[in-house]
Design a protein around this motif. Structure first.
Motif, short mmCIF file in Angstrom:
data_model
loop_
_atom_site.label_atom_id
_atom_site.label_comp_id
_atom_site.label_asym_id
_atom_site.label_seq_id
_atom_site.Cartn_x
_atom_site.Cartn_y
_atom_site.Cartn_z
N ALA A 83 50.28 39.38 -11.78
CA ALA A 83 48.92 39.25 -11.25
C ALA A 83 48.82 37.92 -10.51
O ALA A 83 49.57 36.98 -10.80
CB ALA A 83 47.89 39.31 -12.38
N ALA A 84 47.91 37.86 -9.55
CA ALA A 84 47.71 36.64 -8.78
C ALA A 84 46.38 36.01 -9.15
O ALA A 84 45.37 36.70 -9.27
CB ALA A 84 47.76 36.95 -7.29
N LEU A 89 51.13 33.00 -9.03
CA LEU A 89 51.56 34.30 -9.54
C LEU A 89 51.85 34.16 -11.03
O LEU A 89 52.54 33.22 -11.45
CB LEU A 89 52.82 34.78 -8.81
CG LEU A 89 52.69 35.01 -7.30
CD1 LEU A 89 53.97 35.64 -6.77
CD2 LEU A 89 51.50 35.90 -6.98
N LEU A 90 51.31 35.10 -11.83
CA LEU A 90 51.44 35.02 -13.28
C LEU A 90 51.95 36.34 -13.83
O LEU A 90 51.60 37.42 -13.33
CB LEU A 90 50.09 34.71 -13.93
CG LEU A 90 49.43 33.39 -13.52
CD1 LEU A 90 48.01 33.34 -14.06
CD2 LEU A 90 50.23 32.19 -14.00
N CYS A 91 52.78 36.28 -14.87
CA CYS A 91 53.13 37.51 -15.58
C CYS A 91 51.88 38.04 -16.25
O CYS A 91 50.88 37.31 -16.44
CB CYS A 91 54.24 37.24 -16.60
SG CYS A 91 53.78 36.11 -17.94
N THR A 92 51.91 39.31 -16.62
CA THR A 92 50.69 39.93 -17.18
C THR A 92 50.27 39.25 -18.48
O THR A 92 49.08 39.12 -18.77
CB THR A 92 50.92 41.42 -17.42
OG1 THR A 92 52.11 41.61 -18.21
CG2 THR A 92 51.08 42.18 -16.11
N GLU A 93 51.24 38.77 -19.28
CA GLU A 93 50.89 38.13 -20.55
C GLU A 93 50.14 36.82 -20.31
O GLU A 93 49.12 36.55 -20.96
CB GLU A 93 52.17 37.87 -21.37
CG GLU A 93 52.82 39.11 -21.93
CD GLU A 93 53.72 39.80 -20.91
OE1 GLU A 93 53.80 39.33 -19.75
OE2 GLU A 93 54.34 40.82 -21.27
N SER A 100 41.89 37.11 -19.03
CA SER A 100 41.34 38.41 -19.46
C SER A 100 40.29 38.23 -20.55
O SER A 100 40.22 37.18 -21.21
CB SER A 100 42.46 39.32 -19.97
OG SER A 100 43.33 39.68 -18.92
N SER A 101 39.47 39.29 -20.74
CA SER A 101 38.42 39.25 -21.75
C SER A 101 39.02 39.22 -23.15
O SER A 101 40.12 39.71 -23.39
CB SER A 101 37.52 40.48 -21.62
OG SER A 101 36.99 40.58 -20.32
N MET A 111 44.33 43.36 -22.87
CA MET A 111 45.35 43.32 -21.83
C MET A 111 44.92 44.11 -20.60
O MET A 111 44.26 45.15 -20.72
CB MET A 111 46.66 43.88 -22.37
CG MET A 111 47.25 43.05 -23.50
SD MET A 111 47.63 41.36 -22.99
CE MET A 111 49.00 41.65 -21.87
N PRO A 112 45.29 43.64 -19.41
CA PRO A 112 44.98 44.40 -18.18
C PRO A 112 45.56 45.80 -18.25
O PRO A 112 46.68 46.00 -18.72
CB PRO A 112 45.66 43.57 -17.08
CG PRO A 112 45.76 42.20 -17.64
CD PRO A 112 45.98 42.37 -19.12
#
Length: 281
Positions: A83-84, A89-93, A100-101, A111-112
């Motif tokens: 994700a940006a 740029l970031l890993c999803t974790e 994230s909420s 998690m997204p």
């Protein structure tokens, strides 16, 4: 023997015979000139991405394969979801951890891509959004907030809703109260004709509700003149004489039909006569 055709770099003019070269728009370049002229610079290390390297791109930005990493934890992002955030740029974790909420119940990151429930600025994992009474996931079903909890409709009705005195089912909207008992509007009926009484004038006898028409037909005295019920519920005036009753407009001389209201009259058997007609007899 035919001579070999000379092939030179379009930019530096060095011979390319026996050397690796790159074609661009039908023009050949030695690798050095091609990299100097056309190679993209890596966003991470700022060095050119050479002909022997993979050029990974995202939104007009370029990276060496080994430089394409999470901006926070440095894990490789090649062939992985990312994700940006702004220019990072970031890993999803890492993205989930920072942006994230958080679930209102378990406080863990949502998690997204996972299903979540949202209500009035709060978020839950789908499996954490539970009915306060039965503790079952509410999911996409209807629910009712009460104090600090959330209830599925069935549990809310069992715990909080009034029960209709007629059908014994929960009253969720638009009930009426009669003799301190709750009723659905559609269940509060005349005991005689079963017509809805909500919003209508009605009366009672022995604690049973009646519409005015049924009550009059069943219990009101009958006018001797027209035989229709005499009821004071609608404000009607009537005359009573020797256990007989008349509407005021029906209390007339049997012979000449003059109104006898407020006048003297005579009786002849069951007939009522004005004094003039009575003397003639």
């Amino acid at each position: 023997m035919p001579t070999s055709e000379r092939i030179d770099c379009h930019y530096c003019k060095d011979s390319l015979l026996g050397k690796k070269y790159i074609m661009k728009e039908d023009t050949q370049y030695c690798t050095k000139c091609y990299e100097n002229l056309f190679a993209n610079n890596c966003e991470a290390c700022s060095l050119p991405i050479g002909c022997n390297c993979k050029d990974l791109s995202y939104k007009d930005r370029h990276w060496h394969e080994q430089c394409f990493k999470c901006g926070k934890c440095s894990r490789p992002l090649v062939e992985k979801a990312f994700a940006a955030k702004d220019d990072l740029l970031l890993c999803t974790e890492c993205h989930a951890q920072d942006y994230s909420s958080k679930c209102t119940t378990c406080k863990k990151t949502i998690m997204p891509g996972s299903r979540k429930m949202e209500y009035k600025g709060n978020s839950w994992h789908e499996t954490c959004f539970l009915c306060h009474r039965c503790q079952q996931p509410i999911g996409t079903k209807s629910f009712i907030p009460k104090d600090t909890g959330y209830f599925c409709v069935a549990c809310f009705e069992k715990q909080f809703a009034y029960q209709c005195s007629a059908c014994k089912k929960a009253i969720t909207t638009g009930g009426v109260t009669y003799q301190e008992k709750p009723w659905h509007r559609e269940c509060f009926l005349c005991i005689g004709c079963r017509k809805q009484l909500s919003g209508q004038r009605f009366t009672t006898r022995e604690n049973y509700p009646y519409c005015l028409e049924c009550f009059s037909n069943l219990y009101a005295k009958k006018c001797v003149g027209c035989t229709k019920p005499i009821t004071s519920l609608a404000g009607a005036k009537y005359i009573s004489f020797e256990e007989r009753q008349w509407h005021s407009e029906c209390f007339t001389c049997m012979q000449c039909s003059v109104s006898l209201v407020g006048r003297g009259f005579l009786t002849q058997r069951d007939n009522i006569l004005c004094t003039d007609c009575g003397r003639d007899k």
